[in-house]
Design a protein around this motif. Sequence first.
Motif: not given
Length: 309
Positions: A66-72, A83-85, A96-101, A103-111
């Motif tokens: 949750x903390x990682x998502x909020x930082x992103x 992590x991969x769901x 906007x409401x969406x469904x990021x994963x 692992x995508x945020x942490x590993x590829x930096x997509x924010x």
Amino acid sequence: MAVVTMRSLGLLPLDPYPGVNKPWRSRCLVLGCGRETSPTLYWARKATRSPCRWCAGIVIAPEDAKAAMQRAGWFPLEPYPGVDKPWRSQHQACGQISTPRLDSIKNSGRRMCGYCAGSLPITEDVAVTILLAAPPYGAVPLESFTKARKPWRARCLGCDEEIAPRLDNIKSGQGICGNCSGGGFNTAAPALVYLVCHDGANLGKVGICNVGGGRLQTHRRSGWGIHDVMHLPGLHARQVEQAVLRAWRSNRMWPRVAAAKAVLPYGGWTEAVSLEHASREDLWSHIETARARLDTQLQSVAAMVTAAD
């Protein structure tokens, strides 16, 4: 030999050796981890990052996720799924409401979400949400939204002047009003809503700043005392501040105090009110009320999302 190999890889075996291709319960010896994990000896020797699934990021504690998502810049709307769901969340920058994963945020930096990145069409509702949260103080539209690259007539909530920002510029981080100070506020980062008071000028002022910034120190140097602060995600801090200003200006009809310019050399005088209207405790209660209303709205959104599922 197998035990020696596992210890050399940073793992302390907790059970007898089960065989090279069977999970072997062990404890991670990395400082700050110490969690239990169960790699096979074969996988532990071949692991490119870490044989510990926690250190490798394969498994993440819900509170850390949750903390990682909020930082992103994402506000989770449901319990951590893995992590991969897909994780239903609200993007703090545009609402906007969406469904990021994760692992995508942490590993590829997509924010960025698809709306902010421009890969999904922007609806008028999303555009209005972005405009309301735009630095320095947000704005309300004076006409229907048409295109992201076209000037959009709006009224600044800070100085009440008519402006014409472009949504593309807002999404790239530009401020929308040259008359107002406070540009550079990051709605995707942790923030503070604060109330400062100036005894000599008999003024109270609501404001926001990102955590770690120097805004409050600047106010102190100018003779302002900090009454209280409230920790919130950046977008929510912006929304609370706007709600308080609307309550002061539109509901209570408290005027701006031009004399505040003399004690606010770095700008922000439009957020100040005379303490003749209310005590500092009352002004702080207005901030708490705005925050409570926002919490109720967010809970309603989460309930609707859950019901839709």
